[in-house]
Write an enzyme that holds these catalytic residues in place. Structure first.
Site, short mmCIF file in Angstrom:
data_model
loop_
_atom_site.label_atom_id
_atom_site.label_comp_id
_atom_site.label_asym_id
_atom_site.label_seq_id
_atom_site.Cartn_x
_atom_site.Cartn_y
_atom_site.Cartn_z
N GLU A 6 0.85 -1.19 0.00
CA GLU A 6 0.00 0.00 0.00
C GLU A 6 0.89 1.25 0.00
OE1 GLU A 6 -2.95 0.04 -0.66
OE2 GLU A 6 -4.06 1.62 0.36
N HIS A 63 -12.08 -3.43 -4.53
CA HIS A 63 -11.66 -3.53 -3.14
C HIS A 63 -12.27 -4.77 -2.49
CE1 HIS A 63 -11.44 -1.95 1.17
NE2 HIS A 63 -10.24 -2.26 0.80
P1 NAI Z 1 1.13 -7.86 1.65
O1 NAI Z 1 2.22 -7.04 2.18
O2 NAI Z 1 0.68 -9.07 2.39
O3 NAI Z 1 1.49 -8.33 0.18
C1 NAI Z 1 2.04 -7.53 -0.79
C2 NAI Z 1 2.77 -8.45 -1.77
O4 NAI Z 1 3.12 -7.70 -2.92
C3 NAI Z 1 4.05 -9.03 -1.22
O5 NAI Z 1 4.02 -10.45 -1.39
C4 NAI Z 1 5.14 -8.42 -2.07
O6 NAI Z 1 6.23 -9.30 -2.30
C5 NAI Z 1 4.40 -8.11 -3.34
N1 NAI Z 1 4.97 -7.02 -4.13
C6 NAI Z 1 5.32 -5.79 -3.70
N2 NAI Z 1 5.76 -5.06 -4.74
C7 NAI Z 1 5.70 -5.84 -5.83
C8 NAI Z 1 6.00 -5.64 -7.21
N3 NAI Z 1 6.48 -4.50 -7.65
N4 NAI Z 1 5.80 -6.67 -8.06
C9 NAI Z 1 5.32 -7.84 -7.62
N5 NAI Z 1 5.00 -8.08 -6.34
C10 NAI Z 1 5.18 -7.08 -5.46
O7 NAI Z 1 -0.09 -6.86 1.42
P2 NAI Z 1 -1.67 -7.13 1.48
O8 NAI Z 1 -2.15 -7.04 2.86
O9 NAI Z 1 -1.98 -8.33 0.68
O10 NAI Z 1 -2.21 -5.86 0.70
C11 NAI Z 1 -2.13 -5.71 -0.69
C12 NAI Z 1 -3.06 -4.61 -1.13
O11 NAI Z 1 -4.39 -4.94 -0.75
C13 NAI Z 1 -2.77 -3.26 -0.50
O12 NAI Z 1 -3.03 -2.27 -1.45
C14 NAI Z 1 -3.76 -3.18 0.66
O13 NAI Z 1 -4.09 -1.88 1.01
C15 NAI Z 1 -4.95 -3.88 0.04
N6 NAI Z 1 -5.90 -4.48 0.99
C16 NAI Z 1 -5.47 -5.16 2.09
C17 NAI Z 1 -6.39 -5.73 2.96
C18 NAI Z 1 -5.93 -6.53 4.14
O14 NAI Z 1 -6.77 -6.85 5.00
N7 NAI Z 1 -4.67 -6.91 4.22
C19 NAI Z 1 -7.85 -5.61 2.73
C20 NAI Z 1 -8.17 -4.92 1.50
C21 NAI Z 1 -7.23 -4.37 0.70
#
Ligand code: NAI
Length: 692
Positions: free
Chosen positions: A399, A447
């Site tokens: 994020e 979302h």
């Molecule tokens: P996370 O930190 O668990 O996962 C992010 C993943 O993206 C990591 O595995 C990382 O290696 C990968 N990544 C980062 N940059 C990258 C790139 N340039 N190319 C390929 N892979 C890349 O994050 P999470 O919690 O899954 O959140 C992801 C998105 O979903 C964020 O935008 C967050 O705001 C949104 N979100 C999260 C929720 C939650 O409850 N965790 C709920 C709803 C939305």
């Protein structure tokens, strides 16, 4: 011999009589893709059955001409029109009369079932002497009325008990669950479960040589004995009470009561069944649950509209970011039939995605063959080769606006010209992300909520640049994932997080004031929330709560409580670390009971709930969602807000806008500015005045 039935023409039923003098009644409800039992459908059936009573054929088959199933239930839209209990009773007794006609006709009767056979549909089938169901994954049988705040009323309570015995029948009706053809056969709800190619032959041969009805075995029947019933009823009431309070959900209690009191006397039980359902139907719970059902249909219809207007349905989905969200989104898309590629920076992350997906599929699909074909659709793709063929690209990386923008710069030139780009961001304005795009109109927010496999809602976020067409495509895509699409504008927190946050923060403030955590959670559950706010925060993860709270506090008048920040600083993030507000043991919070003479503040519940309600009003003022109904739908399906209350806006109108407004003013005097009624209240107050 000709019964003359084919001389009749109906709008909803097609009639056929074959050379063996079997009459086939095919239900094909006009102007509808699904069969439901509307007043008109029943009227025509009654007419046909009256005719057949006078000239019975050698056999009667009830079946459906619709592809998707037999009958999905009563026509729920008609349920909201009853002005009084006698009017509801009249309609139910009418349904009973028609099914009694079906039951008493002087020939073997058979329901030939495929696809949905739910509620009134199964009640109708139970009124036939025999039932044969197609053995296929699409066939689902059940009596889900309890989910609408009622129980079966067209004689189905009585007949289900007779067919399956009290333990199984009551369980089916109390849980509202649906079953496969084979499971239904085991439970004696149907006589045979056969593959599609044998259905017609099986029906004919059953009518040619109607088997004797096997009586219920004694060990099932004995449970109906009047000396045993009070004990069984007591046990069932106790287990129902653990799940739903009588004051909130009266239907399961009414059902057990009905059985306990009248199971000895079929005629009286039928009469009382109708009275009980009529009473429930005009009550607030049923009316609100029916409202929730209709809201769900409204959201589905948004998706269907998108589907209709779409020329090419997407086939390939590429997800970038295999973390908590991206990994589960990819797994879910593959489960729903898409060809999915999942890209991340790290091998290990992709390994974990496949592992989690396997766990999900094993739970959902059970059969190894289905699990492996679904896993075949989910392809780890570290370098992102599959991006170029994707119809839908979903970004779910960190994020961080800068990182997301960098990614968009890289991927856009590789994407298909007409591919849809979706972001799962929970807080970054779409306009910021779209700045770096050649085609900013292709970006839409999708979302998802955590956990992806459980949460039924997806907010469809419209940025200033997103075109209507792409918003519709995203809605249709969400619908194709068996999710409910809720259109919202790109503003901090969208709808669900924005409304949830003040409620969670108030809970933490209460905790800081010394109110025991268990008491806070219990008050929310008493109101009808599925889980208390403290437990919810621990479950979502306190780091995520803090992040959302920090972002929202830049735009909203909320201050983030110190206690939340301290816990996060200490690494106590909730369930995932085993310690948050609560300590967790085997994934369950340990809740310490409050001191015996502890008296909770009288306005505790108001403080929690009215902060939510006030924020919904603010969202409507800001135009985050279009209507109060959509806001209710979003909050119910996004947070689990007490469904029997019909949603926060409905709750407010039900209680009286003036009254709630005054309560907020009092809370403002007591606790300060955070309770100040939002500027958006005026129309709701005026509307109430207008209504007199
Ligand atoms: P996370 O930190 O668990 O996962 C992010 C993943 O993206 C990591 O595995 C990382 O290696 C990968 N990544 C980062 N940059 C990258 C790139 N340039 N190319 C390929 N892979 C890349 O994050 P999470 O919690 O899954 O959140 C992801 C998105 O979903 C964020 O935008 C967050 O705001 C949104 N979100 C999260 C929720 C939650 O409850 N965790 C709920 C709803 C939305």
């Amino acid at each position: 011999m000709d019964t003359g039935i084919t001389d009749k023409t109906y709008q909803h039923w097609h009639l056929e009589q074959d050379e063996e003098n079997f009459v086939w009644l095919h239900l094909d409800k006009a102007d509808s893709s699904t069969n439901t039992l509307s007043e008109a459908v029943l009227t025509e059936l009654e007419d046909a059955l009256n005719h057949l009573h006078r000239q019975p054929p050698h056999g009667l088959v009830i079946c459906s001409a619709k592809k998707n199933g037999f009958i999905a239930g009563a026509d729920i839209r008609e349920f909201t029109h009853f002005e009084s209990q006698p009017a509801a009773l009249d309609a139910i007794q009418r349904g009973q009369r028609v099914f009694n006609l079906l039951e008493t006709i002087d020939c073997p009767t058979l329901a030939l079932i495929h696809g949905y056979c739910l509620g009134g549909g199964l009640e109708m089938a139970l009124a036939c002497r025999y039932r044969i169901a197609e053995d296929s994954p699409e066939t689902r049988l059940g009596l889900p009325e309890v989910r609408l705040g009622i129980h079966p009323g067209f004689g189905g309570t009585v007949r289900a008990l007779e067919a399956a015995g009290p333990l199984i029948a009551l369980n089916i009706m109390l849980t509202g669950r649906s079953f496969s053809a084979r499971a239904a056969k085991k439970m004696r709800l149907v006589h045979y479960a056969v593959p599609q190619r044998h259905l017609l032959n099986a029906a004919r041969s059953m009518l040619r040589n109607p088997p004797k009805q096997a009586p219920l075995p004694w060990w099932l029947k004995i449970l109906n004995h009047r000396l045993l019933r009070p004990w069984i009823a007591k046990y069932m009431l106790r287990s129902v009470a653990k799940k739903a309070a009588r004051a909130h959900y009266p239907a399961p209690y009414a059902l057990i009561d009905l059985w306990q009191r009248y199971a000895d006397d079929r005629e009286q039980m039928l009469r009382e069944e109708a009275v009980s359902v009529a009473n429930l139907l005009v009550g607030k719970t049923a009316q609100n649950l029916i409202r929730v059902f209709n809201l769900q249909e409204t959201l589905k219809e948004r998706g269907r509209k998108g589907e209709r207007e779409q020329e090419n349905k997407p086939k390939y989905v590429h997800v970038i970011g295999g973390g908590v969200m991206g990994g589960d989104i990819a797994a879910w898309c593959a489960l729903q039939g898409y060809q999915v590629s999942i890209q991340d920076r790290e091998h290990e992350t992709l390994g974990r995605v496949i592992q989690r997906a396997f766990g999900l599929y094993r739970k959902r699909l059970k059969k190894p063959r289905l699990i492996s074909t679904t896993l075949d659709r989910l392809m780890p793709d570290l370098p992102g080769h599959a991006l170029a063929r994707a119809d839908v690209v979903i970004e779910a990386i960190f994020e961080d606006a800068g990182i997301k923008q960098q990614l968009f710069r890289e991927i856009e030139p590789q994407m298909k010209a007409d591919a849809l780009l979706c972001t799962n961001t929970s807080s970054i304005p779409l306009e910021t992300l779209a700045e770096v795009l050649e085609k900013p109109e292709r970006l839409v927010g999708l979302h998802f909520f955590n956990p992806v496999a459980k949460m039924p809602l997806i907010e469809i976020v419209r940025g200033q640049n997103s075109t209507e067409e792409n918003v519709q495509r995203a809605s249709a895509f969400a619908k194709s994932l068996s999710r409910l699409p809720l259109p919202v504008t790109s503003s901090p927190g969208f709808l669900v997080n924005r409304v949830l946050m003040p409620y969670l923060i108030e809970a933490v403030i209460l905790a800081e004031e010394g109110v025991p955590l268990k008491v806070i959670d219990e008050e929310a559950v008493d109101f009808g929330m599925p889980m208390g706010p403290i437990e919810l925060a621990d479950t979502v993860g306190l780091d995520i709560c803090l992040k959302v709270a920090d972002i929202l506090s830049q735009n909203m008048d909320i201050s983030v409580p110190e206690r939340l920040r301290t816990l996060v600083d200490r690494g106590q993030l909730g369930k995932k670390t085993g310690q948050g507000f609560y300590s967790f043991k085997k994934g369950k919070p340990i809740k310490t009971a409050a001191n015996k003479d502890y008296i909770p503040p009288v306005d505790l519940q108001e403080r929690l709930i009215l902060r939510m309600v006030n924020e919904v009003i603010a969202c409507l003022r800001d135009g985050v969602v279009e209507t109060a109904d959509l806001a209710d739908a979003g909050i119910i399906f996004g947070t689990g807000f007490a469904p029997f209350r019909g949603g926060p806006m409905h709750y407010l109108q039900d209680r009286g806008a003036q009254q709630v407004y005054k309560m907020l003013e009092q809370l403002q005097q007591r606790y300060g500015q955070r309770f100040a009624p939002d500027a958006g209240w005026q129309p709701w107050l005026e509307q109430e005045e207008g209504n007199g």
